[in-house]
Scaffold this active site. Structure first.
Site, PDB file in Angstrom:
ATOM      1  CG  HIS A  35     -13.936   6.256  -4.688  1.00 24.86           C
ATOM      2  ND1 HIS A  35     -14.313   7.503  -4.256  1.00 24.86           N
ATOM      3  CD2 HIS A  35     -12.618   6.156  -4.427  1.00 24.86           C
ATOM      4  CE1 HIS A  35     -13.255   8.132  -3.760  1.00 24.86           C
ATOM      5  NE2 HIS A  35     -12.214   7.333  -3.846  1.00 24.86           N
ATOM      6  CD  GLU A  36     -10.799   3.055  -4.625  1.00 25.99           C
ATOM      7  OE1 GLU A  36      -9.902   3.779  -5.092  1.00 25.99           O
ATOM      8  OE2 GLU A  36     -11.278   3.224  -3.487  1.00 25.99           O
ATOM      9  CD  GLU A  43      -6.391   5.968  -5.785  1.00 23.84           C
ATOM     10  OE1 GLU A  43      -6.821   5.246  -4.865  1.00 23.84           O
ATOM     11  OE2 GLU A  43      -6.000   7.140  -5.611  1.00 23.84           O
ATOM     12  N   PRO A 100      -6.028  -2.237   4.843  1.00 22.73           N
ATOM     13  CG  PRO A 100      -4.205  -0.769   4.886  1.00 22.73           C
ATOM     14  CD  PRO A 100      -4.627  -2.122   4.408  1.00 22.73           C
ATOM     15  CE1 TYR A 101      -6.329   4.444   3.995  1.00 18.58           C
ATOM     16  CE2 TYR A 101      -4.539   3.041   3.257  1.00 18.58           C
ATOM     17  CZ  TYR A 101      -4.981   4.166   3.932  1.00 18.58           C
ATOM     18  OH  TYR A 101      -4.096   5.003   4.539  1.00 18.58           O
ATOM     19  N   GLY A 102     -10.717   0.780   2.128  1.00 21.81           N
ATOM     20  CA  GLY A 102     -11.812   0.216   1.367  1.00 21.81           C
ATOM     21  C   GLY A 102     -11.291  -0.199   0.004  1.00 21.81           C
ATOM     22  CE  LYS A 121     -16.315   4.256   5.679  1.00 26.74           C
ATOM     23  NZ  LYS A 121     -16.985   3.943   4.428  1.00 26.74           N
ATOM     24  CD  GLN A 127      -2.573   1.698   0.297  1.00 24.31           C
ATOM     25  OE1 GLN A 127      -3.237   0.867  -0.314  1.00 24.31           O
ATOM     26  NE2 GLN A 127      -2.563   2.975  -0.049  1.00 24.31           N
ATOM     27  CG  HIS A 150      -9.101   7.495  -7.615  1.00 22.95           C
ATOM     28  ND1 HIS A 150      -8.816   8.811  -7.339  1.00 22.95           N
ATOM     29  CD2 HIS A 150      -9.539   6.949  -6.451  1.00 22.95           C
ATOM     30  CE1 HIS A 150      -9.070   9.045  -6.049  1.00 22.95           C
ATOM     31  NE2 HIS A 150      -9.519   7.930  -5.490  1.00 22.95           N
ATOM     32  CE1 TYR A 174     -11.806   9.473  -0.337  1.00 22.07           C
ATOM     33  CE2 TYR A 174     -10.691  10.756   1.344  1.00 22.07           C
ATOM     34  CZ  TYR A 174     -10.728   9.667   0.495  1.00 22.07           C
ATOM     35  OH  TYR A 174      -9.686   8.783   0.476  1.00 22.07           O
ATOM     36  CD  GLU A 197      -9.206  10.046  -2.735  1.00 24.60           C
ATOM     37  OE1 GLU A 197     -10.338   9.642  -3.062  1.00 24.60           O
ATOM     38  OE2 GLU A 197      -8.172   9.366  -2.870  1.00 24.60           O
ATOM     39  NE  ARG A 214     -13.526   0.181   4.190  1.00 25.61           N
ATOM     40  CZ  ARG A 214     -14.641   0.250   3.485  1.00 25.61           C
ATOM     41  NH1 ARG A 214     -15.470  -0.779   3.473  1.00 25.61           N
ATOM     42  NH2 ARG A 214     -14.908   1.328   2.773  1.00 25.61           N
ATOM     43  CG  ASP A 218      -1.137   7.650   5.581  1.00 25.95           C
ATOM     44  OD1 ASP A 218      -1.255   8.036   4.411  1.00 25.95           O
ATOM     45  OD2 ASP A 218      -0.505   6.619   5.899  1.00 25.95           O
TER      46      ASP A 218
HETATM   47  N1  BES Z   1      -6.903   6.609  -2.642  1.00 24.63           N
HETATM   48  C1  BES Z   1      -7.831   6.272  -1.634  1.00 24.63           C
HETATM   49  C2  BES Z   1      -7.217   5.510  -0.489  1.00 24.63           C
HETATM   50  C3  BES Z   1      -6.111   6.245   0.234  1.00 24.63           C
HETATM   51  C4  BES Z   1      -6.161   7.592   0.470  1.00 24.63           C
HETATM   52  C5  BES Z   1      -5.036   5.534   0.706  1.00 24.63           C
HETATM   53  C6  BES Z   1      -5.123   8.240   1.143  1.00 24.63           C
HETATM   54  C7  BES Z   1      -4.002   6.168   1.362  1.00 24.63           C
HETATM   55  C8  BES Z   1      -4.053   7.529   1.584  1.00 24.63           C
HETATM   56  C9  BES Z   1      -8.998   5.484  -2.189  1.00 24.63           C
HETATM   57  O1  BES Z   1      -9.371   5.865  -3.467  1.00 24.63           O
HETATM   58  C10 BES Z   1     -10.182   5.766  -1.308  1.00 24.63           C
HETATM   59  O2  BES Z   1     -10.577   6.887  -1.243  1.00 24.63           O
HETATM   60  N2  BES Z   1     -10.731   4.738  -0.648  1.00 24.63           N
HETATM   61  C11 BES Z   1     -11.865   4.865   0.227  1.00 24.63           C
HETATM   62  C12 BES Z   1     -13.095   4.297  -0.404  1.00 24.63           C
HETATM   63  C13 BES Z   1     -13.976   5.237  -1.117  1.00 24.63           C
HETATM   64  C14 BES Z   1     -15.242   4.544  -1.570  1.00 24.63           C
HETATM   65  C15 BES Z   1     -14.272   6.527  -0.430  1.00 24.63           C
HETATM   66  C16 BES Z   1     -11.625   4.035   1.468  1.00 24.63           C
HETATM   67  O3  BES Z   1     -10.651   3.278   1.478  1.00 24.63           O
HETATM   68  O4  BES Z   1     -12.397   4.121   2.389  1.00 24.63           O
HETATM   69 ZN    ZN Z   2     -10.268   7.763  -3.513  1.00 23.74          ZN
END
Ligand code: BES
Ligand code: ZN
Length: 607
Positions: A317-318, A293, A288-290, A563, A161, A321, A403, A340, A561, A395
């Site tokens: 979403h992805e 991309e 660790p993420y949803g 979030k 990642q 990107h 977003y 974002e 995850r 981060d």
């Molecule tokens: N690029 C992000 C994930 C990210 C952001 C990783 C910043 C590391 C640092 C990815 O596109 C994202 O936004 N994922 C979201 C899901 C989305 C549906 C909002 C997530 O992981 O929750």
């Molecule tokens: Zn994103």
């Protein structure tokens, strides 16, 4: 048969076209990035050749990176790269990429969250630098899973990642989104495991333990990605497919069967998809993420596989990107909202095309609610789209602001100009800045040039540089949510056809929920939908609903995850008993979390 022939021909074509872009981009100055210790303003890295062995026993990647460099300042004699916890064995330079000579290097002092600068002495005529190195078992951008931590239980798993600044923990490079590179990779693994990267490769190849990849489009370092495991592939459409651990493959492919349709709708709106294939890799639950991309290969959490496609906005979403982020990239992490905010806006447009306006309205309304809630607790500086990250890990700047506030700004502009005009604007924007990294200032110049009356219609400076939401910010409304609210008020809602989004709205709207009754009626502790379950568990902590505690523990131990974890731990530590519980659970769970999630939860629970 044909797919093989295409694979042979494509790289040549792509290489030629990327060469023309390469020359035309020479004059673009590279934005100063406080999250990188490297010096692309003097000597810039343009190309990377990775050669790495994946050593599961040592939890290490070992091999070399050859960097193709270019002098920006002809007098410069030092190349500075970003690294973090890398062991550097040797550095060399070359004028032709064939014969290498040893070069002196020096590792500086490690800096909090930024890593350690690696300075290499460069002769004036050098065009290539080779770094022989290996990664640390605790590399922040890698997660090494034991077989027991996977679904199949019979093979280890590795995934990277790199976003935001973790590429430097597995590759020595200029780890700034303003620096774009092409790359090739040669990856060796145990013989029966499959390696995949966010790059060109043969999707149908059988495991051999020896893999080659090409990325002929210029990408920022945070998009370099690798995964290795007992991974299978199933095609979904002509350009789309799913990789997953084999036991999950069929279910995942079914969940994501609309991907090809999404891609066509996105192209209709924003112009051709520029990356060839679009595949999805479903990772083990500790991801660790949803989603992430990575070009050509989105990495995704298995928690989106709800069985009813109700959480596939993550794919939209992805995929989005591929335009906002991967094609046009934030030049620094302060410009993250360009990635974002645009992407959430695009995501909702794609969702509307594929699943209809009602679904879009619900998701947009949930987005605004989440944003308002979060804004209420954020320091003013963190409510700003163009965020100041001095002294911080990027981060940490990851709130709903880039977003959802970003997406609301685009929704506001759309509202002023109408869809037709704004869609044309966006299409032109992606074309104009394709394969470039841009700052917020460049975006502002561009929009003021192409929509000259923008400042009279939208307080765009206030949107971007001031905290909070401007008066008149769009308020997405949903008729279906209004019905949910009526049902909730009546005390006896008709839930038979509720979607995930309606359930979330219902649960979040309950003022003093009768937890036991709700659970009896709707079996929420048993929900197979992780989004609903997480919401329910959060309420369970808040309302001391003890019947859900075993499930809470199970969830926190099995899902990584961030979030989902962060709000649950934050809620737990609000009371002394909760804190105790959080500590106990975290002790069991921590080893299974990704280093990025560990850092976050360490900060909440204490190690
Ligand atoms: N690029 C992000 C994930 C990210 C952001 C990783 C910043 C590391 C640092 C990815 O596109 C994202 O936004 N994922 C979201 C899901 C989305 C549906 C909002 C997530 O992981 O929750
Ligand atoms: Zn994103």
């Amino acid at each position: 048969m044909t797919s093989r022939r295409i694979i042979l021909v494509l790289p040549l074509v792509a290489l030629l076209s990327s060469c023309t872009r390469f020359t035309s981009s020479h004059s673009m100055p590279i934005a100063k990035d406080i999250q990188s210790l490297s010096n692309p303003q003097q000597i810039v890295v343009r190309h990377l050749e990775l050669d790495l062995a994946v050593l599961f026993e040592q939890k290490s990647l070992k091999g070399s990176a050859v960097l193709g460099i270019e002098h920006v300042d002809s007098q410069a004699r030092e190349l500075i790269l970003d690294t973090r916890e890398l062991q550097i064995d040797e550095t060399e330079t070359s004028t032709d990429g064939e014969t290498f000579h040893e070069a002196k290097f020096q590792l500086g002092n490690p800096q909090k969250s930024l890593g350690t600068p690696l300075t290499i002495q460069i002769p004036g005529d050098a065009k290539f630098v080779r770094v022989k190195y290996s990664t640390s078992p605790s590399a922040s951008g890698l997660q090494w899973l034991t077989p027991e931590q996977t679904m199949g239980k019979n093979a280890p798993f590795l995934f990277t990642q790199s976003e935001a600044i973790h590429a430097r923990s597995w590759i020595p490079l200029q780890d700034s989104p303003g620096v774009r590179i092409t790359y090739t990779a040669h990856i060796t693994t145990p013989k029966d495991l499959l390696a995949v990267m966010g790059a060109d490769h043969d999707a149908f190849a059988a495991p051999t333990g020896d893999y080659r990849f090409h990325m002929n489009e210029r990408i920022p370092s945070y998009l370099v990605a690798l995964a290795v495991g007992d991974i299978g592939f199933q095609a979904a459409g002509a350009r789309t497919g799913v990789y997953a651990e084999k036991p999950l493959l069929a279910k995942a492919a079914k969940e994501f069967e609309d991907t090809e349709k999404m891609l066509r709708e996105a192209e209709q709106l924003y112009g051709p998809y520029r990356w060839g294939r679009y595949d999805i890799l479903v990772l083990p639950p500790s991801f660790p993420y949803g989603g992430m991309e990575n070009p050509r290969l989105t990495f995704a959490t298995p928690t989106v596989i709800a069985g009813d496609k109700s959480l596939v906005s993550l794919v939209a979403h992805e995929m989005a990107h591929s335009w906002s982020g991967n094609l046009v990239t934030n030049a620094t992490w302060s410009d993250f909202w360009l990635n974002e905010g645009f992407t959430v806006y695009l995501e909702r447009r794609i969702i509307e095309q594929v699943y209809g306006r009602e679904r879009e309205e619900m998701e947009a309304a949930l987005g605004r609610q989440e944003l308002e809630q979060e804004l209420a607790g954020l320091a003013p500086g963190d409510q700003i789209l163009h965020i100041n990250l001095t002294g911080r890990d990027p981060d940490d700047g990851m709130t709903n602001v880039p977003y959802e506030k970003g997406a609301l700004l685009l929704r506001a502009i759309e509202g002023q100009y109408g869809r037709e005009k704004f869609d044309a604007f966006l299409k032109g924007y992606f074309e104009h800045f394709s394969f470039q990294s841009i700052t917020t200032a460049q975006f502002l110049d561009y929009i003021r040039h192409n929509l000259p009356d923008i400042d009279s219609k939208i307080p765009i400076n206030q949107w971007i540089f001031k905290p909070g939401l401007p008066a008149g910010a769009p308020k997405p409304v949903s008729d279906l949510f209004a019905k949910v609210e009526q049902g909730a008020a009546s005390g006896n809602p008709d839930t038979t056809h509720w979607s995930t989004q309606e359930w979330l709205h219902f649960l979040r709207g309950l003022k003093s929920p009768k937890m036991g009754e709700l659970d009896e009626a709707y079996h929420l502790t048993q929900s197979g939908n992780d989004e609903i379950l997480q919401q329910w568990l959060l309420m369970s902590v808040r309302n001391r609903y003890e019947a859900a505690y075993p499930k809470l523990e199970e969830f926190l131990v099995s899902v990584g995850r961030r979030k989902y974890l962060k709000p649950l731990y934050e809620e737990l530590v609000k009371t002394p008993e909760g804190k105790e519980r959080a500590r106990g659970i975290y002790e069991k769970a921590r080893a299974g979390y990704h280093p990025i999630a560990q850092t976050t939860i360490d900060g909440i629970v204490g190690k």
